[in-house]
Design a protein around this motif. Structure first.
Motif, PDB file in Angstrom:
ATOM      1  N   CYS A  76     -20.679 -28.734   5.190  1.00  0.00           N
ATOM      2  CA  CYS A  76     -19.601 -28.105   5.963  1.00  0.00           C
ATOM      3  C   CYS A  76     -19.427 -28.801   7.314  1.00  0.00           C
ATOM      4  O   CYS A  76     -18.301 -29.054   7.748  1.00  0.00           O
ATOM      5  N   CYS A  77     -20.546 -29.117   7.953  1.00  0.00           N
ATOM      6  CA  CYS A  77     -20.467 -29.796   9.253  1.00  0.00           C
ATOM      7  C   CYS A  77     -19.888 -31.200   9.110  1.00  0.00           C
ATOM      8  O   CYS A  77     -19.181 -31.680   9.994  1.00  0.00           O
ATOM      9  N   TYR A  78     -20.176 -31.849   8.009  1.00  0.00           N
ATOM     10  CA  TYR A  78     -19.675 -33.209   7.789  1.00  0.00           C
ATOM     11  C   TYR A  78     -18.157 -33.232   7.593  1.00  0.00           C
ATOM     12  O   TYR A  78     -17.480 -34.154   8.041  1.00  0.00           O
ATOM     13  N   GLN A 116     -30.293 -40.974   9.327  1.00  0.00           N
ATOM     14  CA  GLN A 116     -30.787 -41.886   8.296  1.00  0.00           C
ATOM     15  C   GLN A 116     -30.775 -41.265   6.910  1.00  0.00           C
ATOM     16  O   GLN A 116     -30.476 -41.944   5.927  1.00  0.00           O
ATOM     17  N   GLU A 117     -31.134 -39.996   6.798  1.00  0.00           N
ATOM     18  CA  GLU A 117     -31.310 -39.383   5.483  1.00  0.00           C
ATOM     19  C   GLU A 117     -30.099 -38.608   4.987  1.00  0.00           C
ATOM     20  O   GLU A 117     -29.824 -38.595   3.798  1.00  0.00           O
ATOM     21  N   VAL A 118     -29.398 -37.944   5.890  1.00  0.00           N
ATOM     22  CA  VAL A 118     -28.295 -37.081   5.475  1.00  0.00           C
ATOM     23  C   VAL A 118     -26.954 -37.768   5.701  1.00  0.00           C
ATOM     24  O   VAL A 118     -26.172 -37.946   4.769  1.00  0.00           O
ATOM     25  N   LEU A 119     -26.687 -38.150   6.923  1.00  0.00           N
ATOM     26  CA  LEU A 119     -25.389 -38.740   7.245  1.00  0.00           C
ATOM     27  C   LEU A 119     -25.135 -40.001   6.429  1.00  0.00           C
ATOM     28  O   LEU A 119     -24.036 -40.203   5.907  1.00  0.00           O
ATOM     29  N   ALA A 120     -26.145 -40.831   6.253  1.00  0.00           N
ATOM     30  CA  ALA A 120     -25.971 -42.054   5.460  1.00  0.00           C
ATOM     31  C   ALA A 120     -25.595 -41.726   4.017  1.00  0.00           C
ATOM     32  O   ALA A 120     -24.728 -42.370   3.433  1.00  0.00           O
ATOM     33  N   LYS A 121     -26.229 -40.715   3.451  1.00  0.00           N
ATOM     34  CA  LYS A 121     -25.926 -40.346   2.064  1.00  0.00           C
ATOM     35  C   LYS A 121     -24.550 -39.684   1.971  1.00  0.00           C
ATOM     36  O   LYS A 121     -23.833 -39.883   0.985  1.00  0.00           O
ATOM     37  N   GLN A 122     -24.160 -38.911   2.975  1.00  0.00           N
ATOM     38  CA  GLN A 122     -22.827 -38.299   2.973  1.00  0.00           C
ATOM     39  C   GLN A 122     -21.748 -39.375   2.960  1.00  0.00           C
ATOM     40  O   GLN A 122     -20.730 -39.226   2.298  1.00  0.00           O
ATOM     41  N   LYS A 128     -10.388 -39.182   3.512  1.00  0.00           N
ATOM     42  CA  LYS A 128     -10.019 -39.806   4.780  1.00  0.00           C
ATOM     43  C   LYS A 128     -11.220 -40.536   5.382  1.00  0.00           C
ATOM     44  O   LYS A 128     -11.100 -41.673   5.836  1.00  0.00           O
ATOM     45  N   LYS A 129     -12.382 -39.896   5.369  1.00  0.00           N
ATOM     46  CA  LYS A 129     -13.588 -40.534   5.907  1.00  0.00           C
ATOM     47  C   LYS A 129     -13.929 -41.790   5.119  1.00  0.00           C
ATOM     48  O   LYS A 129     -14.317 -42.794   5.704  1.00  0.00           O
ATOM     49  N   ASN A 130     -13.782 -41.737   3.787  1.00  0.00           N
ATOM     50  CA  ASN A 130     -14.047 -42.912   2.960  1.00  0.00           C
ATOM     51  C   ASN A 130     -13.103 -44.048   3.308  1.00  0.00           C
ATOM     52  O   ASN A 130     -13.508 -45.209   3.387  1.00  0.00           O
ATOM     53  N   ALA A 131     -11.839 -43.734   3.511  1.00  0.00           N
ATOM     54  CA  ALA A 131     -10.856 -44.758   3.876  1.00  0.00           C
ATOM     55  C   ALA A 131     -11.186 -45.361   5.242  1.00  0.00           C
ATOM     56  O   ALA A 131     -11.084 -46.580   5.433  1.00  0.00           O
ATOM     57  N   GLU A 132     -11.594 -44.514   6.188  1.00  0.00           N
ATOM     58  CA  GLU A 132     -11.964 -45.014   7.513  1.00  0.00           C
ATOM     59  C   GLU A 132     -13.193 -45.908   7.436  1.00  0.00           C
ATOM     60  O   GLU A 132     -13.256 -46.948   8.093  1.00  0.00           O
ATOM     61  N   THR A 133     -14.180 -45.496   6.620  1.00  0.00           N
ATOM     62  CA  THR A 133     -15.385 -46.302   6.449  1.00  0.00           C
ATOM     63  C   THR A 133     -15.031 -47.668   5.862  1.00  0.00           C
ATOM     64  O   THR A 133     -15.514 -48.708   6.310  1.00  0.00           O
ATOM     65  N   ALA A 134     -14.153 -47.652   4.842  1.00  0.00           N
ATOM     66  CA  ALA A 134     -13.728 -48.908   4.219  1.00  0.00           C
ATOM     67  C   ALA A 134     -13.015 -49.810   5.220  1.00  0.00           C
ATOM     68  O   ALA A 134     -13.089 -51.035   5.119  1.00  0.00           O
ATOM     69  N   ALA A 135     -12.315 -49.196   6.182  1.00  0.00           N
ATOM     70  CA  ALA A 135     -11.592 -49.961   7.193  1.00  0.00           C
ATOM     71  C   ALA A 135     -12.469 -50.331   8.384  1.00  0.00           C
ATOM     72  O   ALA A 135     -12.002 -50.947   9.334  1.00  0.00           O
ATOM     73  N   GLY A 136     -13.753 -49.907   8.331  1.00  0.00           N
ATOM     74  CA  GLY A 136     -14.668 -50.241   9.415  1.00  0.00           C
ATOM     75  C   GLY A 136     -14.616 -49.288  10.589  1.00  0.00           C
ATOM     76  O   GLY A 136     -15.117 -49.592  11.656  1.00  0.00           O
ATOM     77  N   ILE A 137     -14.034 -48.115  10.389  1.00  0.00           N
ATOM     78  CA  ILE A 137     -13.937 -47.101  11.443  1.00  0.00           C
ATOM     79  C   ILE A 137     -15.010 -46.056  11.160  1.00  0.00           C
ATOM     80  O   ILE A 137     -15.086 -45.528  10.050  1.00  0.00           O
TER      81      ILE A 137
END
Length: 142
Positions: free
Chosen positions: A13-15, A98-104, A129-138
């Motif tokens: 939920c927080c993510y 390292q353990e949670v945010l990275a896996k999310q 949206k987060k996946n798209a931002e990650t792919a774009a380096g954001i």
């Protein structure tokens, strides 16, 4: 050191939180928790399968239980299993990153972790949206 008590499913939920919640008080409480999680200040995250710091402001919370306790406990078990977490685990902020945010950040579908709930459709959109931002380096998780 500050401590934040979270049900396991509240990690998700927080993510995916975008300012929408069950009530104004709940939303404000979530905003504070999410800000604390992303502040980088020393923090201990105590994970549990019972009402937590977020539940305190939830309109579905009464007498220490959620009015959908069975469903919520099942959600907690699924999220704990996904992250490989145990009952009453404590995470420091670096461990959380390292353990949670990275896996999310590796998730492609919220249903990999979460059962259906009131916010599933919104969380799917946020995750895309987060996946798209990650792919774009954001990095929007900060």
């Amino acid at each position: 050191m500050k401590q934040l008590k979270l049900r396991y499913h509240h990690l998700m939920c927080c993510y995916t939180f975008t300012g929408v919640g069950y009530s104004e008080a709940f939303t404000q409480n979530m905003e504070q928790a999410v800000s604390l999680l992303h502040s980088g200040e020393p923090l201990e995250i105590r994970l549990q399968s019972s009402c937590d710091d977020l539940c305190a402001a939830c309109p579905h919370h009464a007498d220490g239980l959620c009015d959908e306790e069975d469903s919520v406990r099942a959600r907690d078990r699924e999220v704990a299993a996904f992250f490989g977490l145990e009952e009453n685990d404590c995470l420091s902020f670096p461990e959380y990153r390292q353990e949670v945010l990275a896996k999310q950040k590796e998730l492609t579908d919220i249903s990999e972790v979460c059962r259906e709930c009131t916010f599933t459709a919104l969380c799917r959109e946020v995750l895309l949206k987060k996946n798209a931002e990650t792919a774009a380096g954001i990095d929007s998780s900060q």
